[in-house]
Design a protein around this motif. Structure first.
Motif, short mmCIF file in Angstrom:
data_model
loop_
_atom_site.label_atom_id
_atom_site.label_comp_id
_atom_site.label_asym_id
_atom_site.label_seq_id
_atom_site.Cartn_x
_atom_site.Cartn_y
_atom_site.Cartn_z
N TYR A 327 60.66 -28.47 1.50
CA TYR A 327 59.50 -27.52 0.07
C TYR A 327 58.39 -27.51 -0.18
O TYR A 327 57.72 -27.07 -0.33
CB TYR A 327 59.48 -29.06 -1.04
N ARG A 328 57.81 -27.75 1.63
CA ARG A 328 56.47 -26.67 1.82
C ARG A 328 56.46 -25.50 2.17
O ARG A 328 57.26 -24.76 2.49
CB ARG A 328 55.84 -28.11 3.27
N THR A 329 55.15 -24.64 1.34
CA THR A 329 55.37 -23.53 1.53
C THR A 329 54.34 -22.78 2.29
O THR A 329 52.80 -23.58 2.17
CB THR A 329 55.37 -22.43 0.31
N ASP A 330 53.90 -21.06 2.98
CA ASP A 330 53.10 -21.42 3.67
C ASP A 330 51.97 -20.29 2.90
O ASP A 330 52.23 -20.45 1.53
CB ASP A 330 53.52 -19.93 4.72
N ALA A 331 50.71 -19.78 3.62
CA ALA A 331 50.07 -19.02 2.47
C ALA A 331 50.74 -18.52 1.23
O ALA A 331 50.09 -17.60 0.42
CB ALA A 331 49.05 -18.81 3.76
N THR A 332 51.87 -17.99 1.61
CA THR A 332 52.73 -16.36 1.47
C THR A 332 53.62 -16.86 -0.29
O THR A 332 54.05 -16.34 -0.99
CB THR A 332 53.15 -15.83 1.98
N PRO A 359 47.92 -38.54 -2.69
CA PRO A 359 48.98 -37.55 -2.89
C PRO A 359 48.62 -35.76 -1.78
O PRO A 359 47.29 -35.40 -2.11
CB PRO A 359 49.35 -37.05 -3.93
N ASP A 360 49.93 -35.77 -1.43
CA ASP A 360 49.26 -34.08 -0.28
C ASP A 360 48.97 -33.27 -1.01
O ASP A 360 49.18 -32.96 -2.16
CB ASP A 360 51.15 -33.86 0.39
N ALA A 361 47.84 -32.48 -0.47
CA ALA A 361 46.49 -31.31 -1.26
C ALA A 361 47.29 -29.61 -0.53
O ALA A 361 46.82 -28.65 -0.91
CB ALA A 361 45.82 -31.59 -0.76
N GLY A 362 48.69 -30.05 0.23
CA GLY A 362 49.04 -28.52 0.60
C GLY A 362 49.98 -27.97 -0.39
O GLY A 362 49.87 -28.18 -0.83
N ASN A 363 50.13 -26.46 0.23
CA ASN A 363 50.81 -25.49 -0.51
C ASN A 363 52.74 -26.39 -0.57
O ASN A 363 53.16 -26.68 0.38
CB ASN A 363 51.46 -24.26 0.10
N LEU A 364 52.59 -26.34 -1.92
CA LEU A 364 54.18 -27.07 -1.53
C LEU A 364 55.14 -26.11 -3.10
O LEU A 364 54.09 -25.43 -3.81
CB LEU A 364 54.23 -28.26 -2.81
N ASN A 492 49.08 -29.09 -5.42
CA ASN A 492 48.65 -27.55 -4.79
C ASN A 492 50.33 -26.61 -4.91
O ASN A 492 50.73 -26.54 -3.77
CB ASN A 492 48.51 -27.14 -3.93
N TYR A 493 51.13 -26.19 -6.59
CA TYR A 493 51.98 -25.33 -6.66
C TYR A 493 52.08 -23.52 -5.92
O TYR A 493 50.36 -23.20 -6.76
CB TYR A 493 52.30 -25.25 -7.74
N VAL A 494 53.12 -23.65 -5.12
CA VAL A 494 52.72 -22.32 -4.36
C VAL A 494 54.04 -21.97 -4.01
O VAL A 494 54.34 -22.22 -3.21
CB VAL A 494 51.44 -21.40 -3.02
N VAL A 495 54.69 -20.63 -5.17
CA VAL A 495 55.91 -20.67 -4.74
C VAL A 495 56.12 -18.62 -4.69
O VAL A 495 55.24 -18.78 -5.77
CB VAL A 495 56.97 -21.32 -5.49
N ALA A 496 56.87 -18.11 -3.59
CA ALA A 496 57.02 -16.72 -4.14
C ALA A 496 58.14 -15.78 -3.68
O ALA A 496 58.56 -16.56 -3.37
CB ALA A 496 55.73 -16.12 -3.65
N PRO A 497 58.45 -15.50 -4.79
CA PRO A 497 60.16 -14.50 -3.53
C PRO A 497 59.44 -13.70 -2.43
O PRO A 497 58.49 -13.14 -2.51
CB PRO A 497 60.35 -13.32 -4.43
#
Length: 594
Positions: A327-332, A359-364, A492-497
Motif C-alpha cells: 500500500y506504499r505509494t510514490d509521490a504521484t 506510525p509511518d509518515a510516508g505516502n500510503l 499521509n494518504y496519497v493515491v491517484a489513478p
C-alpha cells in the motif's frame, strides 16, 4: 459426499444471498425437520427445498460446527485460509500450537490427510446434493406453472454453479454429480467440469429476472457476473467481454439496476451498510436473531479478531508485512509494482504497547487502514490499535490485526453475536463485489489488447480509493473513540489513478501487472489471491519472493514454498478417495504431486 436418504430442510435465515433488497420473511424461516421426497412435490415443498439449497452457502450447521462436521472456520465461505493465508495476504496468527492444519496450508506443505480439505469438500457437496434433490423433484411438482418451475430451476442452477465453481478452483479434479446420476455418488473425477459450470450459469442468466423481490435471491446480473468470472478463470476472454460490457453499462445504477462503487470503501465491510450497490453476490449474515445460536452470525470468521482485546478471541488471520508494504505509494500516488518491499511501512515489532511509537509518515493508499489494524491508527471506533498488547505472539505472526471482518463498537448490540466462546457478527460475506467485477473486466480487456478500456476500469477503482470518504481519520479525542472523528487523516494518504495512456505505453505486460497489483490492494484479506496467483501462472514466483521476505520478519512460515506442478490445486481429500472405492478400484483420482 454421501447422499442423504432423507431431505433436510435447513433454516435459511443465516444463509441467503443478497442481491439488492431486503425481505425478512425470506431470511427468518425456521427449520422444518426431515421429510420424505414425495411430501415435497408441491409449491411449498419446492420452495422449502430451494431455501435449503441457499442455506448451505455459509457451510455452517445450527451449532458451532460446519455442515456434516468439522470446525466452522474449516468451511468458511470467505476462504480466508485457502485463498488468503495460503497466498501471503495473512499469517495464520495466534501461536504455533493453535490449529496446525492451517500452518501446513500457510507454508505449502499440505497433503490429502489434512482434515480441513475434507470439511470444505463435504460442505460444498452438501450444497450440490440439496440442489440436485430439488431438481429431481421439480418436474413433477404440483401447483406450479411452467414459468414458476423455470424460475426455481434457474435459481437452483445458479447455486449449483457456485458450489461447483468453488470445488473446481479448490480441487480441480472434481466428480460431476447432478440430478440424473445422484443415486450413484461414486462418479469419476477425470473429466473437466468447467463446461458444465458454464451451462448452469448460462441457464441462470437466460432465465432469471433482472431483479428479485427479496434479498437472497439470485438475479440475472449476479448470474452474468458469475458466468463472466467462470470465463475469466478459463481465460476465455472473447466470451467474457460481451458479458462485462453488458454488466458495466446496463448493470450500472444510473440505468436503474443495482451495481456501482460505493463512495466509501469501508461500506463494504460495515454490517450497518451491507446490501449496498457494490454487493453483487453475498451471503447474508444476522446476529442476535433469537435462536440462541451463532450459526447465523458468520461463524466461519469467529477466530479472526485481535487477541486480548474487547473481542475476547482469538488472534488469527494477521495481515503480513508484505501486504502492508504493497500500500506504499510514490509521490504521484501510484503503487510500487515491482519493488514495494524496498519501501517498507514502519511497524512496531518488538515494541511494547507501553513504549512510544509513531506510525509511518510516508505516502500510503488509504485502503491499507480499512484492511489492516496497525499500531497508532484508529481501529474503527474501538480506539487506536495498541500494537503488541493485542497480538498473541508478534515474533510468530507479526504485529498486525485483520479489520475487514470486524464490527463497530457503537452498534455492537445489533451486529455482534455473543452466543458462543468467540464472537459472531452480522457482516455479510461478499463473494462478488462490483470492484471485483471491474477488475476482472480490466483483465479481460488487457488480454484482448484494449488497454484504454482496461485502464478506465482500473482507474474507477483507484479514483474511489482516492476520495476523501475512503480515508481513515483521527478521533476527535483519543480517550473517547466513540465520540467521533476529526477532519485530520490518520496517515499521509496519497493515491491517484493512472495517467491516461499509461497502459497503452507500457503494453500488455505492464497493464496486466498493474491490474494484478490492483486486485491485491482492493481485494486483500477477501480469500481471492491464492486462486488469482494460480490462474495467472505466477504463484511460484510470487510466493517464493513472499516466503523469502516475510520469513525474515516472523517465524511461522520458515521453510515455506510453492511446489510447481503440485500446489496449484489442493489435494482431493484422502477420505473421499477411500469412500469412492468400488470393488477393488478407487473411483476418484488424486491430483498431480500428492
Amino acid at each position: 459426499m454421501i447422499k442423504s436418504k432423507y431431505i433436510v430442510i435447513a433454516a435459511v435465515m443465516s444463509t441467503a444471498i443478497l442481491v439488492d433488497a431486503c425481505s425478512k420473511s425470506f431470511l427468518e424461516r425456521s427449520p422444518q425437520g426431515a421429510l420424505q421426497g414425495s411430501d415435497l412435490q408441491n409449491k411449498d415443498g419446492i420452495e422449502a427445498l430451494l431455501v435449503g439449497s441457499y442455506a448451505a452457502l455459509d457451510g455452517q450447521s445450527s451449532g458451532t460446527t460446519a455442515l456434516n462436521g468439522g470446525n466452522p472456520w474449516e468451511a468458511a465461505p470467505s476462504n480466508w485460509i485457502y485463498g488468503s493465508v495460503a497466498a501471503g495476504d495473512a499469517h495464520k496468527g495466534s501461536d504455533a500450537t493453535d490449529q496446525p492444519p492451517v500452518s501446513q496450508i500457510a507454508v505449502g506443505n499440505f497433503d490429502p490427510s489434512n482434515g480441513f480439505f475434507n470439511t470444505k469438500w463435504q460442505v460444498l457437496f452438501e450444497g450440490v446434493s440439496r440442489v440436485n434433490t430439488l431438481l429431481s423433484l421439480l418436474p413433477d411438482a404440483t401447483g406450479m406453472t411452467d414459468a414458476e418451475k423455470t424460475g426455481v430451476k434457474a435459481q437452483a442452477l445458479f447455486l449449483r454453479g457456485h458450489y461447483y465453481f468453488e470445488l473446481k478452483k479448490m480441487y480441480d479434479k472434481v466428480p460431476w454429480i447432478d440430478e440424473t446420476n445422484m443415486e450413484d455418488y461414486k462418479q469419476p473425477n477425470n473429466v473437466d467440469i468447467w463446461p458444465k459450470i458454464e451451462a448452469d450459469f448460462q441457464f441462470a442468466y437466460d432465465n432469471l429476472p433482472e431483479t428479485q423481490s427479496s434479498v437472497g435471491r439470485a438475479n440475472k446480473w449476479a448470474a452474468a457476473c458469475y458466468l463472466a468470472k467462470t470465463y475469466v478463470f478459463e481465460a476465455k476472454w472473447t466470451a467474457a467481454k460481451p458479458l462485462f460490457d453488458l454488466i458495466t453499462t446496463k448493470g450500472q445504477t444510473s440505468n436503474g439496476l443495482p451495481y456501482g462503487l460505493t463512495d466509501r470503501f469501508e461500506d463494504n465491510f460495515d454490517p450497518a451498510a451491507k446490501n449496498n450497490k457494490e454487493s453483487v453476490f453475498a451471503i447474508q449474515m444476522t446476529a442476535n436473531d433469537g435462536t440462541g445460536s451463532i450459526a447465523n452470525a458468520n461463524q466461519g470468521e469467529m477466530l479472526n479478531f485481535p487477541y486480548n482485546s474487547p473481542f475476547g478471541c482469538c488472534g488469527f488471520y494477521q495481515p503480513t508485512q508484505d501486504l502492508v508494504n504493497s500500500y506504499r505509494t510514490d509521490a504521484t500516488g501510484l503503487p510500487y509494482l515491482d519493488d514495494y518491499n524496498d519501501h517498507a511501512v514502519k511497524n512496531d515489532m518488538k515494541i511494547l504497547s507501553t513504549e512510544p511509537f509513531t506510525p509511518d509518515a510516508g505516502n500510503l493508499d488509504p485502503r491499507l487502514d480499512w484492511t489492516v489494524g496497525r499500531r497508532g491508527i484508529p481501529y474503527l471506533d474501538w480506539g487506536n490499535h495498541p500494537g503488541r498488547s493485542w497480538v498473541r505472539d508478534q515474533d510468530y505472526a507479526g504485529p498486525y490485526a485483520p479489520k475487514k471482518n470486524v464490527y463497530w463498537q457503537y452498534n455492537q448490540d445489533k451486529y455482534k453475536d455473543p452466543n458462543s466462546w468467540a464472537p459472531g457478527s452480522a457482516l455479510n460475506i461478499v463473494l462478488i463485489r462490483y470492484s471485483d467485477v471491474l477488475l476482472q473486466a480490466a483483465e479481460t480487456e488487457a488480454n484482448l489488447g484494449n488497454f484504454g478500456t482496461a485502464e478506465t476500469y482500473v482507474n474507477q477503482v483507484r479514483t474511489r480509493a482516492g476520495k476523501p470518504a475512503t480515508a481513515v481519520y483521527k478521533y476527535t479525542n483519543d480517550a473517547t473513540p466513540m465520540g467521533g472523528f476529526s477532519t485530520t487523516p490518520a496517515a499521509n494518504y496519497v493515491v491517484a489513478p493512472y495517467p491516461a495512456g499509461t497502459f497503452a505505453t507500457g503494453g500488455k505486460d505492464y497493464a496486466l501487472k498493474a491490474i494484478y497489483f490492483e486486485r491485491k490492494l482492493e481485494l486483500a484479506m477477501e480469500g481471492q489471491r491464492y486462486f488469482d496467483l494460480v490462474r495467472w501462472g505466477i504463484a511460484a514466483t510470487e510466493l517464493t519472493k513472499f516466503f523469502a521476505y516475510e520469513s525474515k520478519i516472523t517465524t511461522d512460515i520458515t521453510g515455506g514454498k510453492f511446489v510447481s506442478g503440485r500446489n496449484e490445486h489442493y489435494p482431493v481429500p484422502q477420505r473421499q478417495i477411500d469412500l469412492s472405492v468400488s470393488g477393488s478400484s478407487k473411483t476418484l483420482e488424486q491430483n498431480q504431486g500428492y
